[in-house]
Scaffold this active site. Structure first.
Site, PDB file in Angstrom:
ATOM      1  N   LYS A   1      18.971  19.861  -1.161  1.00 26.17           N
ATOM      2  CA  LYS A   1      19.496  18.561  -0.723  1.00 26.17           C
ATOM      3  C   LYS A   1      20.729  18.170  -1.534  1.00 26.17           C
ATOM      4  O   LYS A   1      21.697  17.627  -0.992  1.00 26.17           O
ATOM      5  CB  LYS A   1      18.411  17.484  -0.844  1.00 26.17           C
ATOM      6  CG  LYS A   1      17.416  17.456   0.309  1.00 26.17           C
ATOM      7  CD  LYS A   1      18.110  17.100   1.620  1.00 26.17           C
ATOM      8  CE  LYS A   1      17.145  16.881   2.760  1.00 26.17           C
ATOM      9  NZ  LYS A   1      17.838  16.579   4.036  1.00 26.17           N
TER      10      LYS A   1
ATOM     11  N   ASN B   1      10.246   8.613   0.447  1.00 24.57           N
ATOM     12  CA  ASN B   1       8.942   8.416   1.087  1.00 24.57           C
ATOM     13  C   ASN B   1       9.018   7.435   2.255  1.00 24.57           C
ATOM     14  O   ASN B   1       8.467   6.336   2.213  1.00 24.57           O
ATOM     15  CB  ASN B   1       7.920   7.932   0.060  1.00 24.57           C
ATOM     16  CG  ASN B   1       7.706   8.922  -1.058  1.00 24.57           C
ATOM     17  OD1 ASN B   1       7.389  10.078  -0.813  1.00 24.57           O
ATOM     18  ND2 ASN B   1       7.916   8.492  -2.297  1.00 24.57           N
TER      19      ASN B   1
ATOM     20  N   PRO C   1     -17.028 -24.100  36.838  1.00 24.03           N
ATOM     21  CA  PRO C   1     -16.605 -25.342  37.497  1.00 24.03           C
ATOM     22  C   PRO C   1     -17.582 -26.493  37.248  1.00 24.03           C
ATOM     23  O   PRO C   1     -18.801 -26.312  37.324  1.00 24.03           O
ATOM     24  CB  PRO C   1     -16.572 -24.957  38.980  1.00 24.03           C
ATOM     25  CG  PRO C   1     -16.297 -23.489  38.975  1.00 24.03           C
ATOM     26  CD  PRO C   1     -17.020 -22.952  37.778  1.00 24.03           C
ATOM     27  N   GLY C   2     -17.042 -27.657  36.918  1.00 23.45           N
ATOM     28  CA  GLY C   2     -17.839 -28.850  36.701  1.00 23.45           C
ATOM     29  C   GLY C   2     -18.470 -28.962  35.323  1.00 23.45           C
ATOM     30  O   GLY C   2     -19.056 -29.995  34.978  1.00 23.45           O
TER      31      GLY C   2
ATOM     32  N   LEU D   1      20.632  14.146  10.401  1.00 18.70           N
ATOM     33  CA  LEU D   1      19.262  13.973   9.928  1.00 18.70           C
ATOM     34  C   LEU D   1      18.513  15.297   9.828  1.00 18.70           C
ATOM     35  O   LEU D   1      17.429  15.351   9.237  1.00 18.70           O
ATOM     36  CB  LEU D   1      18.489  13.040  10.883  1.00 18.70           C
ATOM     37  CG  LEU D   1      19.147  11.688  11.188  1.00 18.70           C
ATOM     38  CD1 LEU D   1      18.322  10.933  12.218  1.00 18.70           C
ATOM     39  CD2 LEU D   1      19.296  10.859   9.916  1.00 18.70           C
TER      40      LEU D   1
ATOM     41  N   TYR E   1      13.571  22.261  -2.986  1.00 18.93           N
ATOM     42  CA  TYR E   1      13.950  21.276  -1.965  1.00 18.93           C
ATOM     43  C   TYR E   1      15.061  20.370  -2.487  1.00 18.93           C
ATOM     44  O   TYR E   1      16.073  20.150  -1.811  1.00 18.93           O
ATOM     45  CB  TYR E   1      12.729  20.457  -1.559  1.00 18.93           C
ATOM     46  CG  TYR E   1      13.032  19.336  -0.581  1.00 18.93           C
ATOM     47  CD1 TYR E   1      13.587  19.610   0.664  1.00 18.93           C
ATOM     48  CD2 TYR E   1      12.743  18.008  -0.900  1.00 18.93           C
ATOM     49  CE1 TYR E   1      13.859  18.593   1.567  1.00 18.93           C
ATOM     50  CE2 TYR E   1      13.014  16.987  -0.008  1.00 18.93           C
ATOM     51  CZ  TYR E   1      13.569  17.283   1.231  1.00 18.93           C
ATOM     52  OH  TYR E   1      13.840  16.270   2.117  1.00 18.93           O
TER      53      TYR E   1
END
Length: 370
Positions: free
Chosen positions: A107, A132, A282-283, A53, A103
């Site tokens: 490659k 991308n 509660p209640g 990579l 580039y």
């Protein structure tokens, strides 16, 4: 299995290594710029698969393109040859390899070395022309425009759009990692021309990409989320969140508090309803109302409660005793008046899903004792 990863600290490398470990591949030989080159020879001697990579995207001078992409590839292949290792190798190329720029030329030169190496050694090579790649841990202003947009927008910085109508093809990092691991395991996507590919590919104009990401900035204030049925938007949103400042990961919710307890909306959507949390003292009895179209799901996550329902026009009361000790869902259909009573000595906490977000101009809520 010993796996060599060059460019181990790069965007794809970090994601790949994390997923390899998730899948119990633990013998990973990590190589990057901060490791002495002499160690590469040892790694190339022991590796049973190579993910190559490492590369150069944005060097200071153009000559570094060829040195970093073609030159270092040659170094790796020479080390494998020197050690008599013909293990498979995967190479991260770019769609730029089809273009006549520094580039892309570098490659393409790296690709040519790989294909030549395969013929000479009869080893398997997997060449991917990535396009991308976006996702978490991508470097802004280096790896992709998605990273730059997400980083700047998440941090309140301006973005620059140079070619708004340019169509971009994009692939997501998790799909990339899954595909190249599949290649290692003999299940990769290979075309007739010998190149490998990642699916799916997402296409959008640069201006549209920016608009999508910009919509994410107000969603937390609105308690909304993107359309998660759109895989591209879902993956963009995950990427955007990974760039939020660490001191902005939390955000407040508006608690509607009274002597009975509180009611707080958590998430509102246009198509999948609303999620809220209801706390009862509660209640306390809450509810005693019904809906025409709205339906709800009640889940008690703490405390003990009685949920009563009665169908309009009927005298039969349906009762459920529920507790946070045993999580279960109670459906509240339309046309049933209902209430919930906290039977315990502590606060009752109920998660409520409704099929539609609350609309104060049309609440669809009508008072009626159970």
């Amino acid at each position: 299995m010993k796996i060599l990863v060059t460019g181990a600290k790069g965007f794809i490398g970090k994601n790949l290594i994390a997923e390899l470990r998730n899948r119990n591949y633990q013998d990973i030989l990590e190589y990057d710029l901060d490791i002495k080159e002499e160690l590469l020879d040892t790694y190339c001697s022991n590796a049973e698969f190579v993910f190559h990579l490492a590369g150069v995207n944005r060097p200071n001078i153009q000559s570094e393109f060829m040195q970093g992409n073609q030159g270092f590839t040659s170094v790796v292949l020479d080390a494998l040859k020197r050690n008599g290792n013909i293990c498979p190798i995967m190479f991260a190329s770019s769609i730029q390899a089809a273009l006549n720029n520094p580039y892309g030329i570098s490659k393409k030169a790296g690709e040519d070395l790989l294909f030549k190496y395969a013929k000479e050694t009869e080893s398997k090579v997997f060449v991917y022309r990535f396009q991308n790649v976006f996702g978490k841990w991508s470097r802004p202003d280096y790896n992709s425009v998605v990273a730059t947009f997400c980083n700047n927008i998440a941090n309140g910085s301006p973005i620059q759009i140079n070619a708004p109508d340019t169509l971009m093809n994009m692939i997501y990092i998790d799909d990339v990692v899954n595909e190249i691991i599949n290649a290692m395991e003999g299940k990769g996507n290979i075309r007739e021309d010998g190149y490998c590919y990642v699916e799916p590919v997402y296409t959008a104009r640069v201006s549209d990409l920016a608009k999508i990401i910009q919509t994410f900035t107000t969603m937390r204030k609105e308690l909304s989320i993107p359309d998660m049925s759109n895989n591209f938007v879902k993956k963009l949103y995950s990427t955007y969140l990974s760039y939020l400042p660490i001191d902005k990961l939390s955000y407040p919710l508006k608690m509607n508090i009274d002597k009975r307890g509180s009611f707080t909306e958590i998430i509102r959507t246009s198509d999948c309803g609303q999620i809220s949390v209801n706390i009862s003292k509660p209640g306390i009895i809450k509810g005693n109302h019904w809906h025409n179209t709205k339906n709800e799901k009640f889940i008690i996550v703490a405390g003990n409660a009685t949920i009563n329902l009665r169908k309009l026009g009927s005298e039969q009361i349906i009762t459920y005793h529920v507790s946070g000790e045993k999580l279960e869902v109670v459906d509240i259909p339309p046309g049933f008046t209902h209430n919930i009573t906290n039977e315990g000595a502590t606060d009752l906490v109920t998660i409520i899903w409704s099929n539609e977000a609350f609309n104060p101009s049309h609440p669809d809520t009508y008072d009626l004792e159970v």
